[in-house]
Design an enzyme around this catalytic site. Sequence first.
Site, PDB file in Angstrom:
ATOM      1  N   PRO A 168       0.823  -1.219   0.000  1.00  0.00           N
ATOM      2  CA  PRO A 168       0.000   0.000   0.000  1.00  0.00           C
ATOM      3  C   PRO A 168       0.854   1.264   0.000  1.00  0.00           C
ATOM      4  CG  PRO A 168      -0.913  -1.590   1.516  1.00  0.00           C
ATOM      5  CD  PRO A 168       0.400  -2.159   1.048  1.00  0.00           C
ATOM      6  N   CYS A 169       0.418   2.230  -0.801  1.00  0.00           N
ATOM      7  CA  CYS A 169       1.242   3.427  -1.015  1.00  0.00           C
ATOM      8  C   CYS A 169       0.680   4.681  -0.347  1.00  0.00           C
ATOM      9  CB  CYS A 169       1.378   3.691  -2.515  1.00  0.00           C
ATOM     10  SG  CYS A 169      -0.205   4.036  -3.348  1.00  0.00           S
TER      11      CYS A 169
END
Length: 336
Positions: free
Chosen positions: A92-93
Amino acid sequence: MKRKRFRAISVFSGAMGLDIGLEETGEFETLAAVEVSPVFCETIRRNRDAGRTARRRLRVYEGDIRSLDPLEIMRDLGLKPGDLDLLVGGPPCQSFSTSGKRGTVQDPRGTLIWDFLRFVRAFQPRYFLMENVRGLLSAAIKHRPIRERPERGGLPLLPEEEPGSVVRLFASDLKAMDGSPYHVDIFEVNAVNYGAPQLRERVLFIGNRFNRVTEFPTPTHGDGEGLLPFRTLGDAIKNLREEKPVLLDFSPRKKTFLSLIPPGGNWRSLPPKLQKESMGKAYVAKGGRSGWWRRLSFDLPSPTILTLPNHASTSLCHPEEVRVLSLPECAIVQEC
């Protein structure tokens, strides 16, 4: 004889966009996918069962990666450490993105890059590929708000507050790992430079156990000599015709302002009075305002396709109609 493909395992798989891209090179088959979202897992299963993945027996491990044991997955797949050719994933960014609150590793999602490292440690793949937003390179272990930084009169930054300290810690932990050391190359890339009709900046970490330097492909599109012209939004969707487009559309209030914006314009196209009225506190913010009341242009590449393209500050308004880009249009821009 059919050439044998390299064996890959995908983590943080989403709907397998990254993995399908690898498979379309003809070089890889995905043995298994690890994903927490039930909707994405169902998408993977449907695509697998429809024959859209290289392996019809692709295993789907549905669950939070933090609770999964990579050794059990290895045993399940009949693999030993070192057998796997490629471990691939995009953790996840959101916590590293410069357009968000930037909680970095103070946000639980930001710590998941170490779960990727945990799988590298267990599988000892010949290669790994980790993808994330470009903001990961400058992320600090502890984020200091801009208003509290030394240039604004604040105290000097602590080591954990220094830009890039997340990547430095990740690299240090990778280097300290038992077994074969990994050589890692880091590439900042923009999809538009390789023929995609959108601006999409990402960072790729490519590691290998053979101390080899990875040669990254040179851009194929751009303004320079010998390069093809950038592909535009018009190239992608101008000829698309939809009777009933699927939309996550703007509210009537938002459409009032967007109707005043020309193709390729944004909030700056509004009269000063409407700029202040429509943007509120964001009007006096520094930076990050280019997406406010943005109307796209057929003559330019699309901005990055976002999860919620109907926000005032991240608007993806159609060039000719006062509406958000439709679901099929977003898919085509992303070359799905």
